[in-house]
Design a protein around this motif. Structure first.
Motif, PDB file in Angstrom:
ATOM      1  N   ILE A   5       0.849  -1.196   0.000  1.00 36.14           N
ATOM      2  CA  ILE A   5       0.000   0.000   0.000  1.00 36.14           C
ATOM      3  C   ILE A   5       0.881   1.240   0.000  1.00 36.14           C
ATOM      4  O   ILE A   5       0.681   2.170  -0.790  1.00 36.14           O
ATOM      5  N   LEU A   6       1.868   1.263   0.874  1.00 33.92           N
ATOM      6  CA  LEU A   6       2.770   2.403   0.986  1.00 33.92           C
ATOM      7  C   LEU A   6       4.213   1.929   0.943  1.00 33.92           C
ATOM      8  O   LEU A   6       4.540   0.861   1.465  1.00 33.92           O
ATOM      9  N   GLN A   7       5.063   2.740   0.339  1.00 31.47           N
ATOM     10  CA  GLN A   7       6.480   2.390   0.262  1.00 31.47           C
ATOM     11  C   GLN A   7       7.318   3.663   0.254  1.00 31.47           C
ATOM     12  O   GLN A   7       6.956   4.655  -0.388  1.00 31.47           O
ATOM     13  N   LEU A   8       8.418   3.616   0.985  1.00 33.34           N
ATOM     14  CA  LEU A   8       9.398   4.704   0.963  1.00 33.34           C
ATOM     15  C   LEU A   8      10.583   4.271   0.118  1.00 33.34           C
ATOM     16  O   LEU A   8      11.045   3.136   0.222  1.00 33.34           O
ATOM     17  N   LYS A   9      11.080   5.198  -0.708  1.00 33.16           N
ATOM     18  CA  LYS A   9      12.262   4.917  -1.523  1.00 33.16           C
ATOM     19  C   LYS A   9      13.254   6.056  -1.350  1.00 33.16           C
ATOM     20  O   LYS A   9      12.967   7.206  -1.679  1.00 33.16           O
ATOM     21  N   ASN A  10      14.422   5.705  -0.792  1.00 34.19           N
ATOM     22  CA  ASN A  10      15.522   6.658  -0.616  1.00 34.19           C
ATOM     23  C   ASN A  10      15.061   7.942   0.078  1.00 34.19           C
ATOM     24  O   ASN A  10      15.375   9.054  -0.355  1.00 34.19           O
ATOM     25  N   VAL A  11      14.319   7.760   1.152  1.00 40.85           N
ATOM     26  CA  VAL A  11      13.749   8.902   1.874  1.00 40.85           C
ATOM     27  C   VAL A  11      14.714   9.422   2.936  1.00 40.85           C
ATOM     28  O   VAL A  11      15.276   8.655   3.720  1.00 40.85           O
ATOM     29  N   LYS A  12      14.883  10.727   2.934  1.00 40.80           N
ATOM     30  CA  LYS A  12      15.624  11.411   3.998  1.00 40.80           C
ATOM     31  C   LYS A  12      14.783  12.575   4.510  1.00 40.80           C
ATOM     32  O   LYS A  12      14.097  13.254   3.739  1.00 40.80           O
ATOM     33  N   VAL A  13      14.849  12.771   5.819  1.00 42.33           N
ATOM     34  CA  VAL A  13      14.255  13.955   6.441  1.00 42.33           C
ATOM     35  C   VAL A  13      15.371  14.673   7.182  1.00 42.33           C
ATOM     36  O   VAL A  13      16.016  14.096   8.066  1.00 42.33           O
ATOM     37  N   ILE A  14      15.633  15.899   6.773  1.00 43.57           N
ATOM     38  CA  ILE A  14      16.718  16.692   7.346  1.00 43.57           C
ATOM     39  C   ILE A  14      16.143  17.975   7.921  1.00 43.57           C
ATOM     40  O   ILE A  14      15.365  18.671   7.261  1.00 43.57           O
ATOM     41  N   ALA A  15      16.485  18.274   9.157  1.00 45.45           N
ATOM     42  CA  ALA A  15      16.030  19.500   9.815  1.00 45.45           C
ATOM     43  C   ALA A  15      17.190  20.093  10.602  1.00 45.45           C
ATOM     44  O   ALA A  15      17.874  19.383  11.352  1.00 45.45           O
ATOM     45  N   ASN A  16      17.416  21.382  10.427  1.00 46.74           N
ATOM     46  CA  ASN A  16      18.524  22.070  11.120  1.00 46.74           C
ATOM     47  C   ASN A  16      19.858  21.350  10.906  1.00 46.74           C
ATOM     48  O   ASN A  16      20.638  21.156  11.835  1.00 46.74           O
ATOM     49  N   LYS A  17      20.053  20.916   9.665  1.00 49.30           N
ATOM     50  CA  LYS A  17      21.278  20.230   9.239  1.00 49.30           C
ATOM     51  C   LYS A  17      21.474  18.876   9.911  1.00 49.30           C
ATOM     52  O   LYS A  17      22.553  18.286   9.839  1.00 49.30           O
ATOM     53  N   ASP A  22      16.646   8.362   7.506  1.00 52.81           N
ATOM     54  CA  ASP A  22      17.402   7.982   6.310  1.00 52.81           C
ATOM     55  C   ASP A  22      17.053   6.532   5.983  1.00 52.81           C
ATOM     56  O   ASP A  22      17.679   5.598   6.467  1.00 52.81           O
ATOM     57  N   ILE A  23      16.022   6.361   5.169  1.00 52.46           N
ATOM     58  CA  ILE A  23      15.480   5.039   4.870  1.00 52.46           C
ATOM     59  C   ILE A  23      15.572   4.766   3.374  1.00 52.46           C
ATOM     60  O   ILE A  23      14.949   5.466   2.562  1.00 52.46           O
ATOM     61  N   ALA A  24      16.328   3.745   2.992  1.00 54.55           N
ATOM     62  CA  ALA A  24      16.467   3.412   1.569  1.00 54.55           C
ATOM     63  C   ALA A  24      15.210   2.748   1.032  1.00 54.55           C
ATOM     64  O   ALA A  24      14.761   3.056  -0.080  1.00 54.55           O
ATOM     65  N   ASP A  25      14.615   1.842   1.824  1.00 53.34           N
ATOM     66  CA  ASP A  25      13.424   1.143   1.356  1.00 53.34           C
ATOM     67  C   ASP A  25      12.620   0.637   2.548  1.00 53.34           C
ATOM     68  O   ASP A  25      13.174   0.029   3.474  1.00 53.34           O
ATOM     69  N   PHE A  26      11.329   0.927   2.529  1.00 48.71           N
ATOM     70  CA  PHE A  26      10.442   0.467   3.595  1.00 48.71           C
ATOM     71  C   PHE A  26       9.043   0.380   3.008  1.00 48.71           C
ATOM     72  O   PHE A  26       8.607   1.292   2.300  1.00 48.71           O
ATOM     73  N   SER A  27       8.334  -0.711   3.276  1.00 53.55           N
ATOM     74  CA  SER A  27       6.997  -0.848   2.709  1.00 53.55           C
ATOM     75  C   SER A  27       6.003  -1.356   3.746  1.00 53.55           C
ATOM     76  O   SER A  27       6.372  -2.011   4.729  1.00 53.55           O
ATOM     77  N   LEU A  28       4.755  -1.029   3.493  1.00 56.03           N
ATOM     78  CA  LEU A  28       3.644  -1.447   4.344  1.00 56.03           C
ATOM     79  C   LEU A  28       2.686  -2.233   3.452  1.00 56.03           C
ATOM     80  O   LEU A  28       2.117  -1.685   2.501  1.00 56.03           O
ATOM     81  N   ASP A  29       2.524  -3.522   3.749  1.00 56.27           N
ATOM     82  CA  ASP A  29       1.704  -4.399   2.916  1.00 56.27           C
ATOM     83  C   ASP A  29       0.267  -4.466   3.425  1.00 56.27           C
ATOM     84  O   ASP A  29       0.010  -4.343   4.627  1.00 56.27           O
ATOM     85  N   GLN A  30      -0.640  -4.682   2.505  1.00 54.13           N
ATOM     86  CA  GLN A  30      -2.050  -4.765   2.842  1.00 54.13           C
ATOM     87  C   GLN A  30      -2.302  -5.860   3.878  1.00 54.13           C
ATOM     88  O   GLN A  30      -1.837  -6.984   3.750  1.00 54.13           O
ATOM     89  N   GLY A  31      -3.038  -5.513   4.929  1.00 53.16           N
ATOM     90  CA  GLY A  31      -3.406  -6.466   5.966  1.00 53.16           C
ATOM     91  C   GLY A  31      -2.362  -6.693   7.031  1.00 53.16           C
ATOM     92  O   GLY A  31      -2.617  -7.383   8.025  1.00 53.16           O
ATOM     93  N   ASP A  32      -1.180  -6.098   6.878  1.00 52.69           N
ATOM     94  CA  ASP A  32      -0.117  -6.307   7.856  1.00 52.69           C
ATOM     95  C   ASP A  32      -0.293  -5.357   9.041  1.00 52.69           C
ATOM     96  O   ASP A  32      -0.887  -4.286   8.925  1.00 52.69           O
TER      97      ASP A  32
END
Length: 246
Positions: A5-17, A22-32
């Motif tokens: 249903i949802l997937q992150l690809k090469n996600v970074k969140v940077i605040a105040n340097k 820092d997630i390269a790959d993460f997914s949420l599968d239906q029903g999990d």
């Protein structure tokens, strides 16, 4: 058909340097029912906010069913596929009934349907007797039951939970986790559950992701990760395992 249903690809969140996530790959599968665990400040809540489109990543893509979607361009129909329940219940100063009904009222659902759905979810969470009580007068456990009913009445495609039990005393927490676990099994609601407490995670989730220093250190079935933590996850998980018998 099951799928991501949802997937992150090469996600970074940077605040105040500072890199918060820092997630390269993460997914949420239906029903999990996926648990996200880690120490305070590890990036768990940031992960939840990014996945639920409450916070845009600095870099990378958030995919909904294989298609990149951006939080500032989401249509209302997509936003309504998600529900979020936080640690603080943030109930309105009105009756329990009205608090649970508010989401359906905003969606202009038929009054009869609202009444039927509110009654159903109050009964599910064993709080029917509180329907006419002011929500601000509830105990912590009662308030969290109302909070969860208010989220699930929306029939979300994905339910996001951010440490909803952490402020409760142990007996109240244990009973609510037991009851909520049965509800999740009955509804088969896809859920992301953020916690720093391994006991909560063990009883509620099928899969487990360990986040430390903003990075995904280990993921897999909850049982496998708990019993066989890798070198990065072991120091955190073993502290909890020393407290409880698993």
């Amino acid at each position: 058909m099951m799928g991501k249903i949802l997937q992150l690809k090469n996600v970074k969140v940077i605040a105040n340097k500072q890199t918060l996530l820092d997630i390269a790959d993460f997914s949420l599968d239906q029903g999990d029912v996926v648990g996200v665990i880690g120490p305070n400040g590890a990036g768990k809540s940031t992960l939840l906010k990014v996945l639920s489109y409450l916070q845009a990543p600095t870099e990378g893509e958030v995919m909904y069913k294989g298609e990149a979607k951006h939080s500032d361009h989401l249509d209302l129909a997509l936003r309504r596929r998600f529900a979020v329940a936080l640690q603080q219940s943030l109930l309105f100063d009105t009756t329990v009934y009205d608090n649970v009904a508010i989401g359906l009222k905003l969606r202009k659902v038929n009054k009869k349907v609202i009444s039927e759905q509110v009654s159903y979810w109050l009964e599910k969470f064993q709080i029917s007797h509180l329907a006419k009580k002011n929500a601000k007068s509830l105990s912590g456990g009662e308030a969290q039951r109302v909070n969860l009913a208010r989220a699930l009445i929306l029939d979300p495609e994905v339910l996001f939970l951010d440490e909803p039990f952490s402020a409760l005393d142990f007996p109240t927490k244990a009973q609510l986790i037991k009851d909520f676990n049965e509800i999740l099994k009955d509804t088969n609601t896809t859920t992301l559950f953020v916690s720093h407490d391994l006991l909560e995670i063990r009883h509620l989730t099928k899969s487990l992701a360990v986040i430390i220093d903003g990075k995904l250190q280990q993921s897999g079935s909850t049982k496998a990760v708990i019993e066989h933590p890798n070198e990065a996850a072991a120091p955190f998980l073993n502290k909890w395992k020393e407290l409880y018998t698993f």
